[in-house]
Design a protein around this motif. Structure first.
Motif, PDB file in Angstrom:
ATOM      1  N   SER A 212       0.781  -0.771  -0.144  1.00 41.75           N
ATOM      2  CA  SER A 212       0.498   0.131   0.124  1.00 41.75           C
ATOM      3  C   SER A 212       0.698   1.149  -0.397  1.00 41.75           C
ATOM      4  O   SER A 212       2.154   1.008   0.014  1.00 41.75           O
ATOM      5  CB  SER A 212      -1.041   0.005   0.871  1.00 41.75           C
ATOM      6  N   ASP A 213       0.006   2.511  -0.400  1.00 37.77           N
ATOM      7  CA  ASP A 213       0.884   3.287  -0.501  1.00 37.77           C
ATOM      8  C   ASP A 213      -0.042   4.692   0.036  1.00 37.77           C
ATOM      9  O   ASP A 213      -0.920   5.273  -0.875  1.00 37.77           O
ATOM     10  CB  ASP A 213       1.730   4.099  -1.531  1.00 37.77           C
ATOM     11  N   MET A 214      -0.034   5.249   0.847  1.00 31.67           N
ATOM     12  CA  MET A 214      -0.270   6.408   0.988  1.00 31.67           C
ATOM     13  C   MET A 214      -0.845   7.381   0.705  1.00 31.67           C
ATOM     14  O   MET A 214      -1.432   8.497   0.323  1.00 31.67           O
ATOM     15  CB  MET A 214       0.176   7.198   3.391  1.00 31.67           C
ATOM     16  N   GLU A 215       0.363   8.215  -0.265  1.00 32.06           N
ATOM     17  CA  GLU A 215       0.298   8.377  -1.472  1.00 32.06           C
ATOM     18  C   GLU A 215      -0.333   8.485  -2.395  1.00 32.06           C
ATOM     19  O   GLU A 215      -0.741   9.122  -3.445  1.00 32.06           O
ATOM     20  CB  GLU A 215       2.103   8.972  -2.022  1.00 32.06           C
ATOM     21  N   ASP A 216      -0.391   6.980  -2.989  1.00 33.81           N
ATOM     22  CA  ASP A 216      -0.587   6.366  -3.697  1.00 33.81           C
ATOM     23  C   ASP A 216      -2.508   5.394  -3.529  1.00 33.81           C
ATOM     24  O   ASP A 216      -1.282   4.245  -3.207  1.00 33.81           O
ATOM     25  CB  ASP A 216      -0.464   6.103  -4.865  1.00 33.81           C
ATOM     26  N   GLN A 217      -2.995   6.180  -2.617  1.00 38.38           N
ATOM     27  CA  GLN A 217      -4.064   4.945  -1.988  1.00 38.38           C
ATOM     28  C   GLN A 217      -5.049   3.563  -2.846  1.00 38.38           C
ATOM     29  O   GLN A 217      -5.550   2.689  -2.785  1.00 38.38           O
ATOM     30  CB  GLN A 217      -4.724   5.030  -1.658  1.00 38.38           C
ATOM     31  N   ALA A 218      -4.898   4.004  -4.136  1.00 43.63           N
ATOM     32  CA  ALA A 218      -5.187   2.851  -5.712  1.00 43.63           C
ATOM     33  C   ALA A 218      -4.119   1.803  -5.187  1.00 43.63           C
ATOM     34  O   ALA A 218      -4.520   1.067  -5.817  1.00 43.63           O
ATOM     35  CB  ALA A 218      -5.443   3.453  -6.506  1.00 43.63           C
ATOM     36  N   GLN A 219      -3.171   1.981  -4.925  1.00 44.67           N
ATOM     37  CA  GLN A 219      -2.038   0.396  -5.039  1.00 44.67           C
ATOM     38  C   GLN A 219      -2.478  -0.114  -3.340  1.00 44.67           C
ATOM     39  O   GLN A 219      -2.217   0.244  -2.901  1.00 44.67           O
ATOM     40  CB  GLN A 219      -0.520   1.589  -4.520  1.00 44.67           C
ATOM     41  N   TRP A 220      -2.575  -1.530  -4.230  1.00 48.01           N
ATOM     42  CA  TRP A 220      -3.373  -2.741  -3.598  1.00 48.01           C
ATOM     43  C   TRP A 220      -2.636  -4.049  -3.959  1.00 48.01           C
ATOM     44  O   TRP A 220      -3.098  -4.094  -5.237  1.00 48.01           O
ATOM     45  CB  TRP A 220      -4.143  -2.288  -3.551  1.00 48.01           C
ATOM     46  N   SER A 221      -1.785  -4.309  -3.813  1.00 46.73           N
ATOM     47  CA  SER A 221      -1.383  -6.073  -4.441  1.00 46.73           C
ATOM     48  C   SER A 221      -1.176  -6.913  -2.987  1.00 46.73           C
ATOM     49  O   SER A 221      -0.250  -6.168  -2.227  1.00 46.73           O
ATOM     50  CB  SER A 221      -0.565  -5.886  -5.781  1.00 46.73           C
ATOM     51  N   ALA A 222      -0.948  -7.991  -3.555  1.00 44.14           N
ATOM     52  CA  ALA A 222      -1.075  -9.199  -2.483  1.00 44.14           C
ATOM     53  C   ALA A 222       0.628  -8.925  -2.268  1.00 44.14           C
ATOM     54  O   ALA A 222       0.769  -9.250  -3.367  1.00 44.14           O
ATOM     55  CB  ALA A 222      -1.896 -10.098  -2.495  1.00 44.14           C
ATOM     56  N   LEU A 223       1.051  -8.953  -1.099  1.00 41.30           N
ATOM     57  CA  LEU A 223       2.392 -10.052  -0.650  1.00 41.30           C
ATOM     58  C   LEU A 223       2.781 -11.413  -0.517  1.00 41.30           C
ATOM     59  O   LEU A 223       1.930 -11.885   0.016  1.00 41.30           O
ATOM     60  CB  LEU A 223       2.867  -9.230   0.398  1.00 41.30           C
ATOM     61  N   PRO A 224       3.459 -11.915  -1.024  1.00 41.66           N
ATOM     62  CA  PRO A 224       3.713 -13.242  -0.288  1.00 41.66           C
ATOM     63  C   PRO A 224       4.395 -13.309   0.427  1.00 41.66           C
ATOM     64  O   PRO A 224       5.045 -12.758   1.178  1.00 41.66           O
ATOM     65  CB  PRO A 224       4.985 -13.263  -1.949  1.00 41.66           C
ATOM     66  N   PRO A 225       4.450 -14.560   1.486  1.00 45.15           N
ATOM     67  CA  PRO A 225       4.758 -14.700   2.402  1.00 45.15           C
ATOM     68  C   PRO A 225       6.009 -14.254   2.772  1.00 45.15           C
ATOM     69  O   PRO A 225       6.667 -15.256   2.275  1.00 45.15           O
ATOM     70  CB  PRO A 225       3.660 -16.711   3.011  1.00 45.15           C
TER      71      PRO A 225
END
Length: 456
Positions: free
Chosen positions: A209-222
């Motif tokens: 995530s990114d507070m400057e670009d809240q459209a960013q949202w992608s799953a992170l690997p374990p």
């Protein structure tokens, strides 16, 4: 003429004697047996000196840090924990609804400190208030919700003699910042202790995530990470109930990536383990886990954690709200910024041999009365900057107390050596008394026996 068997005084006396001996021997066995059973050490009642033992109901209790229990800078948002893995909202910039929050799941519980110092299962409303029920006014107020993550049913082995231990917990919890605009998960923590090192590791997950670009949202690997480096001297494997330890933070350096805020010095300079921070950098929240120079740097240091072999309270001092930070166990060199840990350490190469598991204590977990409420800072905050408007001073460090045993309930564990000595003394005393009884019986039999006529 009929003849009867010749009966002598000696044979009649012999029969009396044999009967008396048999009866007295039976009394000795019946009386001595309980003492004999209690003479040996009570395996399963807890660690006995340096003997290895297994655990099946170990408890891990940790508030992580005060920043995770604080009000966030975005209006109307807070930082808090949830048991389990919260659902994927599908996009960034959203907050967690109450229906998706969990106070408990499986062996994981979120507990909140109460006004009397005790801990109870968390509630949704309590995520935004102090233990006394007051609303947390601002991120720099020095007021926190004082929640702890509690994982039970940990299993593993502990060998005090060799200095090795491994205890693993099953379950997950989620750390949410800005009420869920950014969050990460922690799954299956494991405590690994060697003679040189003690670490709490886990598998981290979540979303970029990114507070400057809240459209960013992608799953992170374990990702395997080190959650906490524990000073080895604080991990006492010989303790009867468990141990308390404050993870390393103050004075720890982190090799900060180019796109992250520089690490600053000063009173609150420090960092969580590097593998953990490397993961959080991809999640977009690394800045809350090392010193960046913001007004909440005093709230980022790791809080003490406790590990209980069987869920019993662990006695630990409560840090003072105005305590001066102690030096780290390993002082970084001036010309280098070594990472405290590159990756989780492997399991001990010499696993200790298991014996009986310690039994759980029935003592009620209590905490000391909460410290005095710090004064609030009546100033507006600049959203997302971490700096008070007008340059107001940061409040003193406030910390969550660690569970301690109730003052009215003294520790129940006793020294194994003292127990063994007392049991053996009782056993010997019983033998002496009953042997005296046997001697008295034999003498009495000899005195009362009379000669019997041999023929008629």
């Amino acid at each position: 003429m009929r003849f009867r068997p010749r009966t002598t005084t000696g044979s009649r006396r012999g029969r009396h004697t044999v009967g008396a001996v048999a009866a007295t021997a039976a009394m000795i066995v019946a009386a001595v047996a309980p003492f004999s059973l209690s003479a040996g050490p009570a395996r399963g009642a807890g660690p006995s000196g340096s003997d290895p033992f297994t655990v099946t109901g170990a408890q891990l209790r940790w508030g992580v840090n005060n920043e995770s229990n604080n009000r966030a800078f975005a209006p109307g948002t807070h930082n808090f924990f949830s048991a389990g893995i919260v659902p994927d909202p599908g996009r960034g910039g959203t907050t967690l609804p109450q229906s998706s929050w969990r106070a408990s799941e499986g062996d994981v519980r979120i507990e909140k400190q109460q006004a009397d110092g005790a801990y109870a299962l968390a509630t949704w409303d309590g995520l935004t208030t102090t233990p006394q029920g007051a609303t947390i006014t601002s991120p720099a107020s020095g007021q926190f919700s004082n929640h702890q993550v509690v994982l039970g049913a940990g299993s593993g082995t502990v060998d005090p003699a060799t200095g090795f231990a491994t205890i693993a917990w099953k379950g997950s919890f989620t750390v949410l910042f800005y009420s869920g605009m950014s969050f990460f998960t922690v799954t299956d923590p494991t405590l690994t202790v060697t003679p040189e090192r003690a670490q709490l590791t886990a598998t981290a997950g979540g979303f970029a995530s990114d507070m400057e670009d809240q459209a960013q949202w992608s799953a992170l690997p374990p990702t395997p990470v080190v959650l906490a480096d524990l000073p080895r001297a604080e991990v006492d494997l010989t303790a009867a109930d468990g141990f308390a330890s404050t993870p390393a933070y103050l004075g720890v350096d982190w090799q900060v990536p180019a796109d992250e805020s520089a690490q600053v010095g000063g009173q609150w300079k420090g960092a969580f383990p590097s593998s953990f921070l490397d993961f959080l950098a991809t999640a977009g929240t690394a800045g809350y886990w090392y010193s960046t120079g913001g007004s909440t740097d005093a709230y980022k240091p790791a809080l003490p954690l406790t590990v209980s072999w069987a869920g019993a309270p662990v006695v630990a001092p409560s840090p003072s709200p105005t305590a001066t930070p102690t030096k780290p166990t390993r002082t970084p060199t001036k010309n280098a910024t070594p990472k405290p840990t590159e990756a989780p350490t492997a399991a001990p190469s010499r696993p200790p041999s298991p014996t009986a598991a310690p039994t759980a204590s029935t003592t009620r977990p209590l905490a000391p009365a909460p410290p005095g409420t710090p004064s609030s800072v009546d100033a507006a905050t600049a959203p997302d900057t971490g700096v008070l408007a007008g340059g107001s001073a940061t409040s003193p460090l406030a910390v969550q107390p660690v569970l301690v045993q109730a003052a009215t309930s003294p520790p129940t564990s006793a020294a194994p050596a003292a127990d063994d000595t007392e049991s053996h003394v009782l056993w010997l005393l019983g033998c002496v008394l009953l042997l005296g009884a046997l001697a008295t019986t034999l003498i009495s039999t000899s005195l009362v026996s009379k000669p019997v006529e041999g023929t008629k």
